[in-house]
Design a protein around this motif. Structure first.
Motif, short mmCIF file in Angstrom:
data_model
loop_
_atom_site.label_atom_id
_atom_site.label_comp_id
_atom_site.label_asym_id
_atom_site.label_seq_id
_atom_site.Cartn_x
_atom_site.Cartn_y
_atom_site.Cartn_z
N ASP A 134 2.16 3.76 15.86
CA ASP A 134 1.16 3.73 14.78
C ASP A 134 1.72 3.04 13.54
O ASP A 134 1.05 2.21 12.92
CB ASP A 134 0.72 5.16 14.44
N LEU A 189 -5.31 -5.90 15.41
CA LEU A 189 -4.88 -5.22 16.64
C LEU A 189 -5.11 -6.11 17.85
O LEU A 189 -4.39 -6.01 18.85
CB LEU A 189 -5.66 -3.93 16.85
N GLU A 190 -6.11 -6.98 17.76
CA GLU A 190 -6.56 -7.73 18.93
C GLU A 190 -5.46 -8.60 19.53
O GLU A 190 -5.35 -8.73 20.73
CB GLU A 190 -7.77 -8.60 18.54
N TYR A 231 -4.75 1.98 21.72
CA TYR A 231 -4.89 0.91 20.72
C TYR A 231 -5.09 -0.47 21.37
O TYR A 231 -5.41 -1.44 20.68
CB TYR A 231 -3.65 0.86 19.82
N THR A 274 -2.74 -2.34 22.70
CA THR A 274 -1.62 -3.23 22.35
C THR A 274 -0.54 -3.14 23.43
O THR A 274 0.12 -2.11 23.56
CB THR A 274 -1.04 -2.81 20.99
N PRO A 311 -5.67 8.35 18.04
CA PRO A 311 -5.97 6.91 18.16
C PRO A 311 -7.45 6.59 18.04
O PRO A 311 -7.81 5.49 17.64
CB PRO A 311 -5.42 6.53 19.53
N ASP A 312 -8.32 7.56 18.35
CA ASP A 312 -9.75 7.27 18.17
C ASP A 312 -10.05 7.00 16.70
O ASP A 312 -10.76 6.07 16.35
CB ASP A 312 -10.62 8.43 18.72
N LYS A 323 -7.71 3.71 15.51
CA LYS A 323 -8.12 2.38 15.95
C LYS A 323 -9.27 1.87 15.10
O LYS A 323 -9.25 0.72 14.62
CB LYS A 323 -8.53 2.41 17.43
N GLU A 382 -9.10 -1.40 12.70
CA GLU A 382 -9.98 -2.54 12.96
C GLU A 382 -10.84 -2.87 11.74
O GLU A 382 -10.99 -4.02 11.35
CB GLU A 382 -10.86 -2.25 14.18
N SER A 409 -1.94 6.60 10.54
CA SER A 409 -3.17 5.77 10.43
C SER A 409 -3.78 5.80 9.03
O SER A 409 -5.00 5.79 8.89
CB SER A 409 -4.23 6.21 11.45
#
Lengths: 798, 267
Positions: free
Chosen positions: A527, A540-541, A577, A579, A664-665, A668, A672, A735
């Motif tokens: 994270d 993140l993409e 994520y 990644t 992570p929900d 993320k 984003e 996060s």
């Protein structure tokens, strides 16, 4: 030392004798492995030679083959029924990457470094290595050759990448350790610190590679076993990423001469250190960065003219490892007397195993040899033909016409017995610390103490010794702000001058959470690395990860249990994520024993996550320093009551039990949305909340920008109800970010962030006052930004 | 007309060659990266070029002192070619390690020795260890002096460039310093005298000098590291406030001046 090949008598050896041979030869082979070798040679009806047994020990070493990460583990959690794990690497790391299935991953886990796409012309390679044991014994040489080695990993990936960036992360003992408390036979942490920094500086600077990202951590458990992570990013043409070896290709060594330096590095680093390890001076290599620079200069020209088909570096295990790996699927024949030596008198096995630095091996079609030699002569680099790749599927080594080794590739690479290892995990229980709100009305001292704690304090004195601007592509420096001295979250470079396409490099590491649960520590490391990418304008993409595990002795079931926890977190969080991991490494046996007292010390379970992101337009990058008075400061992401393993608990002597967990929900979506807010130009500055939480992040933003802040804690979005001011200020929940928003963008920002918890804490002020009011409205921090900055800058200015 | 040709000199340990090459290309030159072995062996002819650039790095490791081995090699193996190059009115630029090399060859400052009418490639000044006794990587403010230097003609009074070196303290005997000042050979000075603004403790805050013709220029800062505006360490603070939309960094002008000089003088 005899300079002929010796036979090692093992056919009739009993178990005690087998283990004596392993121990006295620094082979680091266990009884199962020695027995497997004995059985194999019984089948052949002969004893092995010293060259053969050394080759097997090197190839089968933990360092080279990563048996712990591949072996079957029976894992038992808190006394429950054991669970069978068919290898940590395939189960948790490789599977994550396969399931994430990013089309821009060009090569993962197979070559010396991972490869991802960059632009229409180039790909990027990235690798991080450790050089822990050598740096413990000889910090300067150990660290210098650590960076030298990882640069050769980039150069040995595909058909060779141009090294463009170094990263370095160090873990040392406490710099104020009293001398009488030093474990026997170890160097003082300050001495290790200075030596390691100088080693990295002198090697990296001479190579002309910017060192632009890193971290330095301190914990008393690293005193006997410091950690030195060295990373390198390389740039490689898209059509030079694949390699092959054909029978008939020549085995050509390029670069430095071979000496008795670095003998047994691979096997030495696959065992624990003890108070006599300092006597093993010959396992540490000697670095020569100018030689390595010449190799890069020569090989990249040869690469561009397509003169060789495959390349790898001589790292741990020297020629044995390099030729053994390159010839795995065909076979190879090598003549050791052809090797160019620094001096006479080496035994054949020493020539074969030497880890002398700055050497590469390439596979050259015979018709290209003359042109290759011409390039090498022009660059004044030695090129020596050692032998030929064959179709025998055997590794055949000769010395002055006599057979020194004749091993089947199949046995060499697949003969290693796979053990079943036991792992256990019992969650520890630590005393809890209550909120100090009732004891104090002012947290200014706490904030200053946090800023001055060595993990958080400024590393400027180190960073300025590294050349971070060479190659001319720097976009976001490691130091940013009104006086170029604030702590950047990540660095951004343009590898192609004039292009706007950038590379972002960041890292995450938090071994303190391992004292509560290595799962949380690993999750938080991912994270944090991703937060750092996002904070400078990355996404993140198109972000990939590297995992570097540094652990204690995995033959001890509790240490292995911790490793299972961390590896599981890697899978869970990376897949959530999206990644992928593209490369990684483990360094185990980071443990020290005092042979007289029997005292054992393991390092804290330490996972370094390095992240690499491709940024489409570097003009969208932001930095962490506040820019303009009157702008708003918002916190992004929920704060939870998570002070377990935090620095705030640490300065008060507690560990606690609620280490930050990754959701992570939530994370993320936060990352984003924030990433697009930044690329839409809605965010003027951004800093992630990590060690020291919101309090430290706000202070750093303020003094880096040279402006004050007036904040209050009332609008901090929380996941669970929090009333304590110290919890709100210093909780290290994952996060989360602080962002600076201009008034004219406030509406657009809030609209854009819908669905993500975010709250306005106050404003940037044009006075030097840094003021925070608590939930009751009273001032709980009130000081000047210069006071905070001095507290942060003073500790490591030596 | 043809593009001016710049030879970027390389040897073992040169490491700022690629960005120096990029700088000359952006400035409109045709460039070639040439290893010194190729000049010594006559595979490459220096007379084919109009600009010689010696980039930064650690030539031969700088293990004796910075730049000395490359300087000795140039003096003893390329003296005739270099003297002709200079006599033909062509340009030489030395950045960081290249400046150290030019000082150790004596091409800089190139003032005539007492009782002689030539400088005779004799070292007259030096770049010594920084007063901080360590490698320093940081950005510095520079003042452009009124000088004869063709590389800095018409550039801004104040520019901002990075330094990255351990041996950059310019020092010279008092007589030489006086002569440099009176000849207007001091080209760049650190904008403030105190550390770290003067990052190495140079005499008279000298960051760069030229020879008596103004056609040989050496400097410790790295103009090739500030070709684009986003190389500036505070560009994220500046763009919003200054409204400066030029994408060019302060360093590029130095390379453009060199290229334009050759174009206008037809060397």
């Amino acid at each position: 030392m005899s300079s002929t090949v010796q036979e090692i008598e093992i056919l009739n050896a009993d178990d005690t004798e087998l283990m004596r041979i392993s121990r006295e030869g620094t082979l680091s082979l266990n009884l199962n492995e020695m027995q497997a070798i004995q059985t194999h040679f019984k089948g052949l009806g002969r004893n092995p030679t010293d060259v053969e047994i050394e080759t097997l020990a090197q190839t089968w070493s933990e360092h080279c083959v990563h048996k712990t990460f591949k072996s079957v583990i029976l894992y038992s959690e808190d006394g429950k029924e054991p669970e069978r794990i068919d290898g940590l690497f395939p189960t948790f790391i490789q599977r994550a990457t396969e399931e994430i299935a990013k089309p821009w991953c060009v090569s993962v886990f197979s070559d010396n470094a991972g490869i991802i796409e960059f632009d229409d012309t180039y790909n990027l390679v990235f690798k991080v290595e450790t050089h822990n044991h050598p740096s413990a014994i000889e910090p300067y040489g150990g660290a210098g050759t650590g960076i030298g080695g990882v640069i050769r990993d980039s150069l040995g990936t595909g058909l060779g990448a141009k090294p463009i960036l170094n990263t370095d992360v160090f873990c040392f003992g406490m710099p104020d350790t009293p001398y009488p408390q030093l474990p026997k036979g170890t160097l003082h942490p300050k001495r290790v610190f200075k030596g390691v920094v100088a080693g990295v500086r002198d090697y990296g600077n001479r190579m002309g590679i910017p060192t632009a990202n890193g971290a330095i951590l301190f914990d008393t458990r690293y005193t006997a076993n410091p950690l030195v992570f060295c990373g390198n990013v390389g740039l490689i043409p898209r059509n030079r990423c694949e390699k092959s070896v054909e029978p008939g290709d020549l085995v050509v060594a390029i670069g430095g001469q071979t000496g008795r330096d670095g003998i047994h590095g691979a096997t030495f680093s696959s065992a624990e250190l003890d108070d006599t390890s300092e006597n093993l001076g010959s396992v540490v290599q000697i670095g020569n960065p100018i030689m390595e620079k010449k190799i890069v200069d020569a090989l990249l020209q040869a690469r561009d003219r397509n003169l060789y088909r495959s390349i790898t570096d001589c790292g741990a295990g020297g020629f044995s490892s390099a030729v053994g790996e390159m010839g795995e699927h065909v076979g190879a024949e090598v003549h050791l007397e052809r090797v160019s030596l620094k001096y006479e008198g080496l035994a054949p096995w020493e020539i074969w195993l030497s880890e002398a630095q700055e050497r590469m091996v390439i596979a050259v079609p015979p018709e290209n040899l003359d042109e290759l030699i011409e390039i090498c002569e022009a660059e004044v680099v030695e090129a020596t033909v050692l032998g030929t790749f064959t179709d025998t599927h055997r590794l055949q080594v000769f010395y002055e016409g006599k057979v020194a080794a004749d091993l089947e590739m199949e046995f060499l690479h697949n003969g290693l017995p796979q053990p079943v290892k036991q792992a256990v995990w019992h969650p520890p229980q630590h005393p809890e610390m209550a909120s100090r709100d009732k004891e104090t009305e002012d947290y200014t001292d706490d904030l200053c103490q946090l800023l001055a704690s060595p993990n958080i304090a400024s590393k400027e004195s180190v960073i300025r010794q590294y050349d971070h601007g060479v190659q001319g592509g720097m976009v976001i420096n490691p130091l940013v702000g009104s006086e170029n001295d604030g702590p950047s979250d990540a660095c951004v470079v343009t590898p192609v001058i004039g292009s706007r396409k950038g590379v972002v490099i960041a890292n995450g590491i938090n071994p303190k959470y391992s004292d509560v649960d290595p799962y949380n520590s690993a999750a938080a490391a991912i994270d944090e690395a991703l937060r750092n990418i996002i904070a400078v304008g990355g996404n993140l993409e198109k972000t990939a990860l590297l995992d570097n595990f540094c652990w204690g002795n995995p033959d001890k079931s509790d240490r292995l249990g911790e490793l299972v926890r961390a590896a599981r977190a890697c899978y869970d969080i990376a897949t959530a994520y999206g990644t992928p991991f593209i490369s990684g490494k483990d360094s185990l046996y980071n443990e020290y024993s005092d042979t007289t007292t029997g005292e054992q010390r393991a390092i804290p379970a330490t996972l370094l996550i390095s992240a690499i992101c491709v940024m489409p337009d570097i003009q969208r990058a932001v930095t962490m320093d506040v820019k303009t008075p009157g702008n708003y400061i918002y916190v992004v992401g929920n704060t939870y009551p998570e002070l377990g393993g935090s620095h705030y608990f640490g300065i008060h002597g507690f560990i606690g039990n609620n280490a930050p967990i990754v959701r992570p929900d939530e994370g993320k979506l936060t990352m984003e949305k924030l990433s697009t807010a930044i690329s839409n130009g809605l965010v003027r500055s951004c800093h992630d909340c990590s060690e020291g939480g919101i309090g430290v992040a706000a202070a750093e933003m303020a003094f880096a920008g040279g402006y004050g802040m007036a904040l209050n804690l009332r609008n901090i979005p929380t996941g669970d109800k929090i009333t304590a001011d110290d919890m709100l200020l210093f909780s290290e929940s994952n996060s989360r970010f602080l962002v600076e928003i201009e008034p004219e963008h406030q509406q657009a920002y809030e609209t854009h962030m819908a669905g993500v918890p975010t709250g306005c804490l106050g404003t940037v002020t044009d006075t030097p006052d840094f003021v925070i009011n608590g939930t009751t409205g009273n001032s709980i921090i009130s000081t000047a930004i210069d006071t905070l900055k001095s507290a942060w800058q003073a500790p490591l200015q030596w | 007309m043809l593009k001016p040709k710049a030879l970027i000199l390389r040897t073992a340990g040169t490491n700022c060659d690629a960005e120096t090459d990029a700088a000359f290309q952006l400035a409109g030159a045709e460039t070639a990266l040439i290893h010194i072995q190729n000049l010594i062996s006559d595979k490459v002819d220096l007379t084919d070029y109009q600009i010689l650039a010696i980039p930064g790095g650690f030539s031969y490791g700088d293990d004796i002192s910075a730049g000395i081995l490359l300087a000795v090699e140039m003096k003893h193996k390329l003296a005739d070619a270099l003297n002709k190059f200079v006599a033909d009115g062509k340009l030489i630029l030395g950045i960081c390690n290249g400046f150290q090399v030019l000082v150790r060859t004596g091409l800089l400052p190139g003032i005539n020795l007492p009782g002689s009418d030539t400088p005779e490639m004799t070292q007259q000044t030096t770049l010594a260890m920084n007063t901080s006794a360590k490698f320093e990587c940081r950005w510095v403010g520079l003042e452009t002096e009124e000088s004869t230097c063709v590389f800095t003609e018409g550039i801004k009074d104040n520019i901002y460039l990075p330094v990255a070196h351990a041996e950059g303290r310019f020092t010279a005997p008092p007589g030489v310093l006086e002569e440099l000042e009176s000849n207007k050979q001091v080209v760049l000075r650190y904008a403030k005298s105190e550390y770290p603004h003067n990052p190495n403790g140079s005499d008279a805050d000298i960051a760069g000098i030229c020879d008596t013709t103004g056609r040989i220029f050496g400097l410790m800062p790295h103009p090739e590291r500030f070709l684009m505006k986003w190389n500036h360490p505070r560009w994220t603070r500046l763009t919003k406030t200054t409204g400066n939309n030029s994408e060019e960094g302060d360093g590029l002008a130095i390379f453009k001046n060199a290229v334009n000089y050759i174009k206008s003088h037809g060397k």
